[in-house]
Design a protein around this motif. Structure first.
Motif, PDB file in Angstrom:
ATOM      1  N   LYS A 266     -10.461  -0.148  -9.934  1.00 59.52           N
ATOM      2  CA  LYS A 266     -10.508   1.195  -9.344  1.00 59.52           C
ATOM      3  C   LYS A 266      -9.177   1.896  -9.594  1.00 59.52           C
ATOM      4  O   LYS A 266      -8.111   1.294  -9.411  1.00 59.52           O
ATOM      5  CB  LYS A 266     -10.765   1.086  -7.838  1.00 59.52           C
ATOM      6  CG  LYS A 266     -11.326   2.383  -7.271  1.00 59.52           C
ATOM      7  CD  LYS A 266     -11.712   2.234  -5.829  1.00 59.52           C
ATOM      8  CE  LYS A 266     -10.528   2.579  -4.955  1.00 59.52           C
ATOM      9  NZ  LYS A 266     -10.773   2.385  -3.542  1.00 59.52           N
ATOM     10  N   ARG A 267      -9.250   3.149 -10.014  1.00 57.96           N
ATOM     11  CA  ARG A 267      -8.035   3.862 -10.353  1.00 57.96           C
ATOM     12  C   ARG A 267      -7.265   4.221  -9.096  1.00 57.96           C
ATOM     13  O   ARG A 267      -7.831   4.708  -8.117  1.00 57.96           O
ATOM     14  CB  ARG A 267      -8.379   5.132 -11.130  1.00 57.96           C
ATOM     15  CG  ARG A 267      -7.170   5.770 -11.807  1.00 57.96           C
ATOM     16  CD  ARG A 267      -7.504   7.087 -12.480  1.00 57.96           C
ATOM     17  NE  ARG A 267      -7.891   8.072 -11.481  1.00 57.96           N
ATOM     18  CZ  ARG A 267      -9.078   8.583 -11.375  1.00 57.96           C
ATOM     19  NH1 ARG A 267     -10.028   8.190 -12.219  1.00 57.96           N
ATOM     20  NH2 ARG A 267      -9.369   9.468 -10.439  1.00 57.96           N
TER      21      ARG A 267
ATOM     22  N   THR B 156       3.159  10.318   2.757  1.00 57.66           N
ATOM     23  CA  THR B 156       2.532  10.541   1.446  1.00 57.66           C
ATOM     24  C   THR B 156       1.634   9.369   1.080  1.00 57.66           C
ATOM     25  O   THR B 156       0.507   9.546   0.609  1.00 57.66           O
ATOM     26  CB  THR B 156       3.623  10.740   0.382  1.00 57.66           C
ATOM     27  OG1 THR B 156       4.449  11.824   0.797  1.00 57.66           O
ATOM     28  CG2 THR B 156       3.031  11.052  -0.974  1.00 57.66           C
ATOM     29  N   SER B 157       2.150   8.146   1.332  1.00 55.20           N
ATOM     30  CA  SER B 157       1.349   6.964   1.015  1.00 55.20           C
ATOM     31  C   SER B 157       0.075   6.925   1.844  1.00 55.20           C
ATOM     32  O   SER B 157      -0.981   6.525   1.357  1.00 55.20           O
ATOM     33  CB  SER B 157       2.154   5.686   1.262  1.00 55.20           C
ATOM     34  OG  SER B 157       3.141   5.571   0.271  1.00 55.20           O
TER      35      SER B 157
ATOM     36  N   LEU C 267      -2.331   9.357   0.238  1.00 58.31           N
ATOM     37  CA  LEU C 267      -2.819   8.852  -1.057  1.00 58.31           C
ATOM     38  C   LEU C 267      -3.815   7.718  -0.869  1.00 58.31           C
ATOM     39  O   LEU C 267      -4.824   7.640  -1.566  1.00 58.31           O
ATOM     40  CB  LEU C 267      -1.641   8.383  -1.921  1.00 58.31           C
ATOM     41  CG  LEU C 267      -0.820   9.511  -2.554  1.00 58.31           C
ATOM     42  CD1 LEU C 267       0.452   8.953  -3.190  1.00 58.31           C
ATOM     43  CD2 LEU C 267      -1.646  10.248  -3.601  1.00 58.31           C
ATOM     44  N   ASN C 268      -3.522   6.845   0.102  1.00 56.80           N
ATOM     45  CA  ASN C 268      -4.440   5.735   0.359  1.00 56.80           C
ATOM     46  C   ASN C 268      -5.812   6.249   0.786  1.00 56.80           C
ATOM     47  O   ASN C 268      -6.832   5.680   0.404  1.00 56.80           O
ATOM     48  CB  ASN C 268      -3.871   4.796   1.420  1.00 56.80           C
ATOM     49  CG  ASN C 268      -3.013   3.698   0.804  1.00 56.80           C
ATOM     50  OD1 ASN C 268      -3.528   2.796   0.163  1.00 56.80           O
ATOM     51  ND2 ASN C 268      -1.697   3.795   0.971  1.00 56.80           N
TER      52      ASN C 268
ATOM     53  N   ILE D 109      -4.454  10.905  -9.330  1.00 60.06           N
ATOM     54  CA  ILE D 109      -5.566  11.292  -8.472  1.00 60.06           C
ATOM     55  C   ILE D 109      -6.739  11.742  -9.335  1.00 60.06           C
ATOM     56  O   ILE D 109      -7.863  11.327  -9.143  1.00 60.06           O
ATOM     57  CB  ILE D 109      -5.135  12.440  -7.528  1.00 60.06           C
ATOM     58  CG1 ILE D 109      -4.066  11.912  -6.576  1.00 60.06           C
ATOM     59  CG2 ILE D 109      -6.333  12.972  -6.738  1.00 60.06           C
ATOM     60  CD1 ILE D 109      -3.320  12.989  -5.846  1.00 60.06           C
TER      61      ILE D 109
ATOM     62  N   THR E 278       5.171   5.560   4.172  1.00 56.05           N
ATOM     63  CA  THR E 278       5.423   7.010   4.211  1.00 56.05           C
ATOM     64  C   THR E 278       4.125   7.773   4.472  1.00 56.05           C
ATOM     65  O   THR E 278       3.031   7.251   4.248  1.00 56.05           O
ATOM     66  CB  THR E 278       6.009   7.524   2.884  1.00 56.05           C
ATOM     67  OG1 THR E 278       5.055   7.275   1.869  1.00 56.05           O
ATOM     68  CG2 THR E 278       7.324   6.849   2.536  1.00 56.05           C
TER      69      THR E 278
ATOM     70  N   VAL F  42      -7.027   9.327   0.021  1.00 55.47           N
ATOM     71  CA  VAL F  42      -7.635  10.016  -1.129  1.00 55.47           C
ATOM     72  C   VAL F  42      -8.206   9.014  -2.131  1.00 55.47           C
ATOM     73  O   VAL F  42      -9.313   9.193  -2.645  1.00 55.47           O
ATOM     74  CB  VAL F  42      -6.598  10.944  -1.808  1.00 55.47           C
ATOM     75  CG1 VAL F  42      -7.134  11.461  -3.134  1.00 55.47           C
ATOM     76  CG2 VAL F  42      -6.271  12.117  -0.899  1.00 55.47           C
ATOM     77  N   MET F  43      -7.464   7.956  -2.389  1.00 55.15           N
ATOM     78  CA  MET F  43      -7.911   6.989  -3.390  1.00 55.15           C
ATOM     79  C   MET F  43      -8.941   6.015  -2.825  1.00 55.15           C
ATOM     80  O   MET F  43      -9.361   5.093  -3.516  1.00 55.15           O
ATOM     81  CB  MET F  43      -6.727   6.207  -3.976  1.00 55.15           C
ATOM     82  CG  MET F  43      -5.644   7.056  -4.637  1.00 55.15           C
ATOM     83  SD  MET F  43      -6.230   8.396  -5.675  1.00 55.15           S
ATOM     84  CE  MET F  43      -6.817   7.506  -7.088  1.00 55.15           C
TER      85      MET F  43
ATOM     86  N   GLY G 225       0.804  -1.217   0.000  1.00 52.24           N
ATOM     87  CA  GLY G 225       0.000   0.000   0.000  1.00 52.24           C
ATOM     88  C   GLY G 225       0.834   1.261   0.000  1.00 52.24           C
ATOM     89  O   GLY G 225       0.345   2.327   0.343  1.00 52.24           O
ATOM     90  N   ASP G 226       2.106   1.141  -0.413  1.00 50.47           N
ATOM     91  CA  ASP G 226       2.968   2.321  -0.428  1.00 50.47           C
ATOM     92  C   ASP G 226       2.709   3.121  -1.702  1.00 50.47           C
ATOM     93  O   ASP G 226       3.483   3.108  -2.654  1.00 50.47           O
ATOM     94  CB  ASP G 226       4.434   1.876  -0.346  1.00 50.47           C
ATOM     95  CG  ASP G 226       5.369   3.061  -0.146  1.00 50.47           C
ATOM     96  OD1 ASP G 226       4.873   4.217  -0.165  1.00 50.47           O
ATOM     97  OD2 ASP G 226       6.568   2.829   0.026  1.00 50.47           O
ATOM     98  N   LEU G 227       1.577   3.802  -1.721  1.00 52.06           N
ATOM     99  CA  LEU G 227       1.191   4.546  -2.923  1.00 52.06           C
ATOM    100  C   LEU G 227       2.141   5.697  -3.199  1.00 52.06           C
ATOM    101  O   LEU G 227       2.340   6.089  -4.343  1.00 52.06           O
ATOM    102  CB  LEU G 227      -0.231   5.093  -2.774  1.00 52.06           C
ATOM    103  CG  LEU G 227      -1.351   4.050  -2.849  1.00 52.06           C
ATOM    104  CD1 LEU G 227      -2.702   4.737  -2.779  1.00 52.06           C
ATOM    105  CD2 LEU G 227      -1.251   3.235  -4.128  1.00 52.06           C
ATOM    106  N   GLY G 228       2.757   6.227  -2.115  1.00 50.74           N
ATOM    107  CA  GLY G 228       3.699   7.330  -2.284  1.00 50.74           C
ATOM    108  C   GLY G 228       4.816   6.935  -3.223  1.00 50.74           C
ATOM    109  O   GLY G 228       5.155   7.664  -4.153  1.00 50.74           O
TER     110      GLY G 228
ATOM    111  N   ARG H  37       0.870  17.593  -2.392  1.00 47.55           N
ATOM    112  CA  ARG H  37       0.420  18.346  -3.571  1.00 47.55           C
ATOM    113  C   ARG H  37      -1.033  18.782  -3.363  1.00 47.55           C
ATOM    114  O   ARG H  37      -1.783  18.096  -2.648  1.00 47.55           O
ATOM    115  CB  ARG H  37       0.584  17.510  -4.843  1.00 47.55           C
ATOM    116  CG  ARG H  37      -0.212  16.226  -4.842  1.00 47.55           C
ATOM    117  CD  ARG H  37       0.003  15.403  -6.090  1.00 47.55           C
ATOM    118  NE  ARG H  37       0.910  14.279  -5.848  1.00 47.55           N
ATOM    119  CZ  ARG H  37       1.397  13.512  -6.808  1.00 47.55           C
ATOM    120  NH1 ARG H  37       1.083  13.738  -8.051  1.00 47.55           N
ATOM    121  NH2 ARG H  37       2.192  12.513  -6.534  1.00 47.55           N
TER     122      ARG H  37
ATOM    123  N   GLU I 264      -3.865  18.648  -4.934  1.00 46.00           N
ATOM    124  CA  GLU I 264      -5.016  17.778  -5.176  1.00 46.00           C
ATOM    125  C   GLU I 264      -5.185  16.725  -4.085  1.00 46.00           C
ATOM    126  O   GLU I 264      -6.287  16.219  -3.874  1.00 46.00           O
ATOM    127  CB  GLU I 264      -4.979  17.148  -6.571  1.00 46.00           C
ATOM    128  CG  GLU I 264      -3.781  16.294  -6.901  1.00 46.00           C
ATOM    129  CD  GLU I 264      -2.686  17.072  -7.622  1.00 46.00           C
ATOM    130  OE1 GLU I 264      -2.439  18.248  -7.220  1.00 46.00           O
ATOM    131  OE2 GLU I 264      -2.067  16.515  -8.539  1.00 46.00           O
ATOM    132  N   VAL I 265      -4.063  16.424  -3.360  1.00 39.22           N
ATOM    133  CA  VAL I 265      -4.164  15.496  -2.237  1.00 39.22           C
ATOM    134  C   VAL I 265      -4.623  16.263  -0.987  1.00 39.22           C
ATOM    135  O   VAL I 265      -5.605  15.910  -0.346  1.00 39.22           O
ATOM    136  CB  VAL I 265      -2.804  14.814  -1.975  1.00 39.22           C
ATOM    137  CG1 VAL I 265      -2.843  13.978  -0.692  1.00 39.22           C
ATOM    138  CG2 VAL I 265      -2.419  13.940  -3.162  1.00 39.22           C
TER     139      VAL I 265
END
Lengths: 458, 277
Positions: A91-92, B170-171, B174-175, A96, B168, B177-178, A60-63, B195, B197-198
């Protein structure tokens, strides 16, 4: 199609075929190759990304995933690069905000499935816009095409120019020369000295021109000689006829005076006088015919056109011929005497024409035959007068000789005449703006006809 | 290209650290550990100038000691590998207990707290709504982003969440947000660094109680005179304009004296139960 076009056509055709082949066959192949290369390269890039992305997805390290993909987009920014990452549910996960850029014909779409231990975790969708590369390649191809085409075109043009110099121009010169020759211009200098076939052609042409000129000159000479001879003959005949007529008139005059003193002679003497007069009249007739012909040929015969009642002429003719008809025991069927046709003609000459046709019909008829006179109006408002006999008829060859001077059909001397009667008749009819013709069937008889314009009363 | 650069940098860092290790030979050198919140390069660029300044001010010698990850760092201070160490507030509790480390200085201008974020359009409007939901954290032992929120979930709100550790901050964001997780633990500073948008897609659901921020601490074996000398040097640096700039990068806005008492409220949060060794 002239010869230049014919020579140029295959050259242009070759150019066209080349252009079409390069443009419509090779170009798509090359462009497609370029596209395949891009696809292969992008696939490689994607394959290399897989392990890093898999790790990111697994924990899950999307960063990390974003860093990797952001970097990829940054590197490929100039190619309109778009990449999207989806999880297995579709799912995208990246980016973002989905790009809304529309697909263009230059967009290449690629999909890379992310698998971990044979289990798919998600997939990448990549869109590469290869418009710029496409246009670059296309531009390069176009310049190559143009370069080769202009080179090819230049060579072919050179060939054409040489062909033109060696073949076409001399040929056109020869063509022009023959046209000049046809117009009667004899002074032509082709100035063609080449030792090749074209030069030979020019020389042959010149040779032909020389012999043509010689032939022409000799023909002209001969024609003028012939004309001179004919004129001399006509003059001679004319003079001679005059000379002959004077004594003939004396003979006939004194013969008739003798005939007036008939009571002084016994029967034998009177018979002899009759013979003299008959032979004299016949001879005078012949002389007159010859004189007529010579006048006609010399163009001295005068025709005075007027309205002529056909019936009147015909009656005078029938009076003159009736004795002969009787002698030969012929039947006359007259279908026009009672009509009131008026034609444009010279009275005397029309009478001469009709008499000639009637006397021929008598002369060449069979015993107890028949002579038919007909009249009909033709489509072009002429009167066609025909004289039909029941004689032997004429063959085609004989018909062709009919109107030629001094041609007598049968060589036996039983038939009287000089053989110029029909010739004079023809000339006279034509002088009266008419036509003459004959239809004949061997063994059945002949039908002579003349056509004369009807007199217009208005 | 990217990979090449990274490997080159790694080699350069290795060389740097080994040369630092060699410099230790002639005079007694004090080891100075720094919690690896950032990558080694960044840590080096922040801390080396500070250590150089300390060296000048004290005449002592310091060597910057890197750790490849926070767990390694934790193991190292648990063994007492560092004479001095910059660590997080929870670390000082552990380090004090295990090796007798005591805090010297800290940022006195601000307090440390964690935040819990959800998507702006999330149906979650109070912390209790997160019961039995999946919540992302950078790592189990991150203080602001993980320990403080989790402690609050358990001790204050008495809810049960399913943690997902995504390495992180950031992750984490993002998790959220998504929509991969219902919420995430972070800190205000990292959130504001995201950023737009996040950042703009997130809403702060909860802020944890505030604790004193990271201290520079000293091992009990270090001579008291040296301790005071170093502490004074730090405080002096905080007064000088140049030193202030250096310290701001740690980040320490205003440096001041730190006592063990500053961190006792943290002990009450019962972080041991959720701390993963």
């Amino acid at each position: 199609m002239n010869i230049r076009t014919k020579l140029l056509a295959p050259i242009l055709l070759a150019l066209l075929v080349f252009t079409v082949t390069v443009h419509f066959y090779w170009r798509p192949i090359l462009l497609n190759q370029e596209k395949e290369e891009i696809i292969e390269r992008e696939k490689d890039v994607l394959r290399n990304l897989v392990p890093g992305l898999l790790r990111g997805l697994l924990i899950g390290d999307l960063g990390d995933v974003y860093v990797t993909l952001d970097r990829l987009i940054e590197i490929n920014a100039d190619e309109g690069y778009q990449i999207e990452l989806f999880n297995i549910q579709g799912k995208r996960l990246y980016p973002i905000v989905s790009s809304t850029e529309n697909l263009t014909p230059y967009t290449i779409e690629l999909k890379q499935v992310l698998e971990f231990e044979q289990k798919p975790l998600g997939y990448l969708l990549v869109k590469v816009n290869w418009k710029e590369k496409y246009e670059n390649t296309e531009g390069q191809l176009l310049s190559i095409e143009l370069m080769v085409l202009s080179l090819f075109g230049f060579i072919l043009l050179a060939i054409f120019t040489i062909q033109n110099l060696i073949i076409v121009r001399p040929l056109i010169a020869i063509k022009d020369a023959s046209l000049q020759l046809a117009r009667g211009e004899n002074e032509i200098d082709l100035m063609l000295q080449g030792k090749d076939e074209v030069g030979e052609l020019a020389r042959s042409f010149d040779h032909m021109r020389q012999s043509l000129l010689e032939t022409q000159e000799s023909l002209i000479r001969k024609v003028s000689e012939a004309e001179q001879a004919n004129r001399a003959k006509s003059d001679f005949l004319s003079r001679m006829s005059h000379e002959l007529r004077t004594p003939m008139n004396a003979i006939l005059g004194f013969g008739q005076m003798l005939k007036l003193d008939a009571e002084d002679f016994n029967e034998t003497q009177i018979g002899n006088i009759e013979e003299i007069l008959e032979a004299g009249h016949h001879l005078l007739n012949l002389i007159n015919e010859v004189l007529d012909l010579s006048r006609i040929e010399a163009g001295k015969l005068q025709i005075s056109m007027e309205a002529v009642h056909l019936n009147e002429v015909l009656q005078q003719c029938l009076v003159l011929i009736s004795k002969q008809i009787e002698t030969h025991q012929l039947e006359l069927i007259d279908n026009i005497s009672n009509s009131d046709f008026i034609v444009q003609a010279d009275f005397t000459r029309l009478k001469q024409v009709l008499l000639n046709l009637l006397s021929n019909a008598v002369k060449y008829n069979c015993d107890s035959g028949c002579i038919t006179l007909d009249g009909e109006i033709t489509d072009d408002q002429c009167l066609r007068i025909s004289v039909t006999d029941t004689g032997k008829g004429l063959t085609e060859k004989e018909v062709a000789q009919l109107f030629t001077p001094f041609e007598r059909l049968d060589v036996d001397n039983n038939t009287e005449g000089t053989g110029i009667g029909l010739v004079i008749t023809k000339h006279l009819v034509e002088l009266m703006s008419g036509n003459i013709g004959v239809e004949s069937v061997v063994g059945q008889g002949s039908r002579f006809w003349i056509e004369l314009a009807l007199y217009d009363k208005k | 290209m990217f990979r090449k650069t990274v490997s080159l940098l790694m080699i350069a860092t290795l060389v740097l650290f080994s040369s630092l290790a060699l410099a230790e030979s002639d005079k007694k050198s004090y080891t100075f550990g720094v919690v690896p919140q950032f990558d080694a390069r960044r840590i080096h660029s922040i801390w080396q100038p500070i250590l150089d300044e300390l060296q000048q001010r004290t005449g002592l010698k310091f060597s910057l000691q890197g750790a490849s990850s926070i767990p390694v760092f934790e193991q190292e201070f648990a063994k007492g590998d560092f004479d001095f160490a910059y660590m997080n507030p929870y670390h000082i509790l552990v380090a004090n207990q295990k090796q007798g480390y005591v805090p010297l200085v800290r940022d006195i201008a601000r307090k440390l707290y964690g935040i819990v974020v959800v998507r702006k359009d999330s149906p979650v409007h109070k912390v209790e709504d997160l019961n039995n939901k999946q919540v992302a954290f950078p790592a189990p032992n991150a203080l602001g982003a993980s320990l403080l929120p989790r402690s609050a979930f358990i001790n204050t709100f008495h809810i049960d969440i399913k943690p997902k550790y995504v390495r992180t901050h950031t992750s984490v964001y993002l998790n959220v947000v998504m929509g991969e997780v219902a919420a995430g633990g972070g800190v205000q500073k990292t959130l504001s660094q995201q950023r737009p948008e996040v950042r703009d897609a997130l809403r702060v659901l909860y802020e944890t109680p505030r604790v004193s921020p990271h201290p520079v601490s000293v091992h009990s074996r270090v001579d008291k005179k040296i301790r005071l000398q170093v502490k004074q040097a730090f405080l002096d640096m905080g007064l000088a304009e140049e030193g202030k700039t250096l310290l701001a990068k740690i980040p320490m806005k205003k440096i001041g004296s730190a006592e063990m008492d500053d961190y006792t409220p943290l002990a009450k949060l019962d972080l041991e139960s959720i701390y993963q060794e």
